[in-house]
Design a protein around this motif. Structure first.
Motif: not given
Length: 447
Positions: A36-37, A223-224, A270-272, A282-285
């Motif tokens: 999660s973020s 993720r969707a 993680l898409p915002f 798009l922010c990759g962990k």
């Protein structure tokens, strides 16, 4: 050149990290292995899940509380297991929900000026999951409607105002749910599951409207998210473990509108999404970059814009709602990037020479007022978000306290027996002392 380079007002968007004194330092960011973020932001506060001994906790800091954060700074600490996900209520900037490994969801009311002492008493505890709760998500248009998804593979939708579980979606997901996203009006849900299926669900009818098997063939998490036009944007991995993004029509998911390969990193993307500008970030962990794409009706539909890169990898990411941005600086998004020991704001700006308000960058955006009450939504009503203009900047309205009306527990308890109630006797008042006849005669003689 116009035939080679696609024209877009967002082509020159650039990211910039703030100065060190505007960061939040010395924060023990959570080390829990959950995708999660770990961070949630609104125009008043930034909330960050932290490491805590003997339970789960998160920090809630006023946005202006920058610099070094004291180790004894008060936390929200009511969970008995690590906190896995947090989200601010879109209709009240002082209400936040949290899901935890202790199988509960808690809803908290943060004081107007932030915490002065540890907060361990939630407004309401929502207990209905049998395994840890990894996802919490507020309804975008209906007040006090909250969704939670747990590792028991079920989704529960709650009426927070009464503290009741109203909808159970139990038999739709045979495995762990990776993500849940509401549609723009909140009438549908879109989920990504470990069984590699993306599902579109009508929660009030308890029915799967559409689904796609092997939307991404890789075994790692997907993720969707719903887009403003009703299409679905997904991120995942190919069979060769390359990261992918894809675009789908929600009513017919047989074939994707487009699929793009990205790279071979293994961090979950993680898409915002910004529905006003149709930009996906798009922010990759574990990545040290934020990529951003514009989604349009022209092929290839998902257009790469640029990448913002830093040296440090990100542990999590918070995303500010549009009404919390500085429109005078042409700021179109702001991220709160979590490092191992700090939180660093990153500002995305469109360069403009004019000081005037830029209408094309700031169409009317979703405001904090709900369109529906919880009871109306559960009864079947739908409503689009109530839009506000950002022309004069967003001014916060006075937020109401969250009231939770529980069902009357006294109705189910037997009344106390009459003989067990002892009457309370009042103490006798002191009587005035009697005056002798001799004393009165003596007084008259002296007069």
């Amino acid at each position: 050149m116009s035939f080679i380079v696609r024209q877009s007002k967002f082509r020159h968007v650039f990211g910039q990290a703030v100065r060190n004194d505007q960061c939040y330092d010395d924060i023990r960011v959570s080390r829990v292995t959950w995708d999660s973020s770990f961070c949630a932001v609104n125009p008043k506060f930034v909330a960050i899940i932290i490491d805590a001994s003997g339970g789960g906790a998160f920090l809630v800091l006023p946005l202006n509380k920058t610099g070094r954060i004291d180790k004894v700074y008060p936390t929200v600490c009511g969970h008995t297991g690590p906190v896995l996900d947090i989200e601010w209520c879109p209709h009240n900037d002082q209400v936040i929900a949290s899901g935890s490994e202790d199988c509960t969801v808690m809803v908290w009311q943060i004081p107007e000026n932030g915490l002065e002492s540890p907060l361990s008493e939630p407004v309401v505890v929502l207990g209905g999951h049998s395994k840890r709760v990894g996802i919490v998500s507020w309804h975008p248009t209906a007040r006090n409607v909250l969704l939670s998804a747990g590792c028991d593979n079920q989704i529960i939708i709650w009426n927070v105002g009464s503290g009741e579980a109203m909808i159970h979606l139990e038999d739709m997901h045979p495995d762990v749910i990776f993500s849940v996203s509401w549609s723009r009006s909140g009438s549908l849900l879109c989920t990504a599951c470990k069984d590699k299926k993306v599902r579109v669900i009508d929660p009030r009818k308890n029915k799967i409207v559409a689904e796609k098997d092997k939307a991404h063939e890789g075994a790692r998490p997907m993720r969707a998210i719903f887009l403003a036009d009703g299409n679905i944007f997904t991120t995942g991995f190919s069979r060769m473990s390359e990261r992918q993004l894809a675009l789908w029509k929600s009513d017919n998911m047989d074939e994707p509108i487009c699929v793009q390969e990205m790279d071979s990193s293994n961090g979950v993307l993680l898409p915002f999404y910004d529905p006003d500008t149709n930009i996906v970030y798009l922010c990759g962990k574990g990545d040290s970059s934020i990529r951003y794409f514009e989604i349009t009706d022209e092929a290839p539909y998902v257009h790469y814009l640029n990448t913002f890169s830093t040296k440090e990898p990100q542990r999590g990411m918070g995303y500010m709602p549009k009404r919390g941005l500085d429109v005078n600086k042409c700021e179109i998004s702001r991220f709160y990037k979590l490092h191992e020991r700090k939180c660093e704001p990153i500002i995305m700006t469109v360069p403009r020479k004019s000081d005037l308000f830029q209408d094309d960058l700031y169409p009317d955006t979703a405001g904090p007022d709900p369109t529906l009450e919880a009871e109306e939504w559960f009864a079947g009503k739908n409503g689009s978000p109530i839009l506000i203009s950002l022309k004069h900047g967003y001014v916060s309205t006075k937020s109401r306290d969250l009231k939770v009306i529980k069902t009357n527990v006294l109705e189910s308890k037997p009344a106390p027996k009459a003989e067990s109630i002892t009457p309370v006797r009042k103490p006798a008042l002191p009587q005035p002392a009697a005056v002798s006849v001799f004393t009165l005669r003596l007084v008259f003689m002296l007069l």
